[in-house]
Design an enzyme around this catalytic site. Structure first.
Site, PDB file in Angstrom:
ATOM      1  N   HIS A 121       0.840  -1.200   0.000  1.00  0.00           N
ATOM      2  CA  HIS A 121       0.000   0.000   0.000  1.00  0.00           C
ATOM      3  C   HIS A 121       0.880   1.258   0.000  1.00  0.00           C
ATOM      4  CE1 HIS A 121      -3.718   2.242   1.132  1.00  0.00           C
ATOM      5  NE2 HIS A 121      -2.836   3.064   1.698  1.00  0.00           N
ATOM      6  N   GLU A 122       1.826   1.309   0.904  1.00  0.00           N
ATOM      7  CA  GLU A 122       2.691   2.492   0.980  1.00  0.00           C
ATOM      8  C   GLU A 122       3.598   2.594  -0.241  1.00  0.00           C
ATOM      9  OE1 GLU A 122       1.739   4.555   3.053  1.00  0.00           O
ATOM     10  OE2 GLU A 122       0.550   3.184   4.284  1.00  0.00           O
TER      11      GLU A 122
ATOM     12  N   GLU B 249      -4.576   7.791  -2.932  1.00  0.00           N
ATOM     13  CA  GLU B 249      -4.998   6.505  -2.381  1.00  0.00           C
ATOM     14  C   GLU B 249      -5.329   5.496  -3.469  1.00  0.00           C
ATOM     15  OE1 GLU B 249      -4.752   5.377   0.523  1.00  0.00           O
ATOM     16  OE2 GLU B 249      -4.289   7.198   1.616  1.00  0.00           O
TER      17      GLU B 249
ATOM     18  N   HIS C 114       1.822   4.473  -2.909  1.00  0.00           N
ATOM     19  CA  HIS C 114       1.989   5.917  -2.719  1.00  0.00           C
ATOM     20  C   HIS C 114       3.368   6.358  -3.213  1.00  0.00           C
ATOM     21  CE1 HIS C 114      -1.619   6.887  -0.480  1.00  0.00           C
ATOM     22  NE2 HIS C 114      -1.381   5.981   0.459  1.00  0.00           N
TER      23      HIS C 114
END
Length: 503
Positions: free
Chosen positions: A267-268, A297, A271
């Protein structure tokens, strides 16, 4: 002053502000990773000073004069040009900052720095009473922000606008109502399906250092450049964009389970890929920035779930996971593992939630934070309201505060209005990935070879390199041919999980 000279001075000031903001970002990263606990008071004063200096620059009347000198000139004739984007966005931010008193900006920075550390301590102790007075102060400050910005009867809208410019709370309510109608029946059907995965396959002994090495190798394979970034551990996963060559990811690992740390890192990394793909030539100005947190997101959710939970992704990575964790995964069959990472089951923790139920977690937070800010929910009543919302939407009751209303650090950090961007990200991600498949064809075989360059290149061209040229909704429509719409997300979930679960 001539328009050209005024514009040059405007850009100089904007880039200087961005440089100062990057110092505050670095201090925030350090606070959440390596800062000694006793340093929080000094860090709060540092952040308050930087916030005040940034506000002073952004609200400077001379900046308004420069904008006025350029706004009617030929420099901004093309509304999509870098010059027009810079003037439009700097004007929007300037007008917002002019309404905010410096003392309020500084006090908010100081209090939220302290409150975030108090949240982390309260979470460790599972003691909401410890955090309550700090959250009460944060809510009051957020209300004062909204009042200063002239939001009228809808203070939440002013806070939401910080993360998703132009979006209103009622629009978010309509989105969640539509998703609730579609996702609750789907979740119920999946959780009662005759064929169910075995999530215990992801439990066992997973040494943290091996998890970290595996997660870093996976992020690098997707395209994250560790020459321009790093990975650290923290209480709650996050990313920090310090500068064009300095993007920092922070995650957490569970030595008794694989999924938590791995998918948080993906997830990070999503980003991080977006930040590393922004046009460096426009760094420090709006065309070099992301236009909304929902769009940001979308990339985290796309790489974490759409790619990271796909069959073809694990065709490549599962043998490597077995090599990294032979004791836990050596005897596990591939299809059983893939089914396990797509387990649909009501859970208490948002960051551990599956794709189908995840948006119900976000819905709960949206409704609660809106009620807090609008005065309908006293902070003292938050634990009970949280527990009731989980019983109603997910059929679960948190056994303690740590797994209840203390599980996320956003409110301690003053980030009221952020949570809806996670669901907007899911909506945007589904539309973007559908369009990528139309233009690139089936990417499954490439993923199975460990080749993610086609998708990354497409996203870089269509999304990352666009920076803040377009508002998020307009960018989605330009890229996909349709305005933001929740239906592609629902269709993709039905298609994927219907096939997996045989319903």
């Amino acid at each position: 002053m001539r328009a050209e000279a005024a514009y040059a001075e405007l850009i100089r000031r904007t880039r200087e502000e961005a440089l100062l903001a990057s110092c505050a970002e670095l201090l925030a990263w350090d606070e959440d990773t390596y800062m000694p606990p006793a340093g929080v008071g000094h860090r709060a004063r540092q952040q308050a000073l930087l916030a005040g200096l940034l506000h002073e620059r952004a609200a400077d009347p001379r900046l308004g004069g420069l904008l006025a000198a350029v706004e009617s000139s030929a420099l901004v004739g093309d509304p999509d040009s870098p010059e027009a984007v810079n003037v439009r966005e700097v004007r929007r931010l300037h007008d917002r900052q002019v309404r905010l008193p410096r003392v309020l900006v500084e006090e908010t920075a100081r209090v939220t720095t302290l409150a975030e550390q108090e949240w982390a301590a309260a979470r460790r102790a599972s003691d909401f009473a410890r955090f309550r007075p700090w959250l009460e102060r944060v809510v009051v400050l957020c209300r004062r922000y909204a009042e200063a910005l002239g939001c009228g009867a809808n203070p939440y809208d002013a806070l939401l606008d910080q993360y998703e410019p132009g979006l209103k709370g009622e629009q978010v309510t309509d989105l969640f109502d539509a998703l609730r109608r579609d996702l609750i029946p789907l979740a119920n059907a999946l959780t009662h399906a005759p064929r169910r995965p075995n999530p215990s396959l992801l439990k066992g002994t997973f040494p943290v250092e091996q998890q970290r090495a595996f997660a870093e190798a996976t992020a690098a394979a997707l395209g994250f450049d560790f020459r321009r970034g790093r990975l650290d551990t923290t209480t709650h996963p996050f990313f920090s964009a310090v500068g064009p060559g300095d993007v920092r990811l922070a995650t957490r690992f569970n030595p008794d389970g694989f999924g938590d740390g791995f998918f948080a890192t993906l997830h990070e990394a999503g980003h991080g890929l977006y930040e590393q793909g922004l046009p460096a030539e426009h760094h420090g100005t709006p065309p070099g920035e992301v236009p909304s947190l929902g769009l940001h997101e979308s990339q985290a959710r796309l790489w974490e779930n759409t790619v990271g939970r796909s069959h073809s992704f694990w065709r490549y990575f599962f043998p490597r996971a077995q090599q990294a964790f032979p004791a836990a995964l050596g005897g596990v069959a591939f299809d059983d593992f893939h089914f396990a990472v797509n387990n649909v089951e009501a859970t208490l923790i948002r960051v551990q939630a599956d794709e189908v139920t995840y948006n119900l977690h976000v819905l709960i937070r949206f409704e609660l934070e809106r009620a807090l800010v609008e005065g309908e929910l006293p902070v003292a009543d938050l634990p009970g309201a949280w527990d009731e919302a989980y019983r109603h939407h997910l059929g679960l009751t948190p056994p303690d505060d740590a797994r209840g209303c203390l599980q996320d650090g956003h409110w301690g950090a003053g980030m009221i209005g952020y949570f809806p961007t996670y669901t907007l990200g899911n909506v945007f991600a589904a539309q973007l990935f559908d369009r990528a498949r139309i233009e690139l064809g089936d990417m499954g075989e490439a993923f199975a070879r460990g080749d993610f360059g086609g998708l990354l290149g497409w996203l870089s061209d269509k999304v990352y390199r666009q920076g803040g040229r377009y508002a998020a909704a307009r960018l989605i429509e330009r890229v996909t041919g349709a305005p933001p719409d929740h239906r592609p997300l629902v269709a993709s979930l039905r298609r994927k999980y219907g096939a997996l679960y045989g319903i």
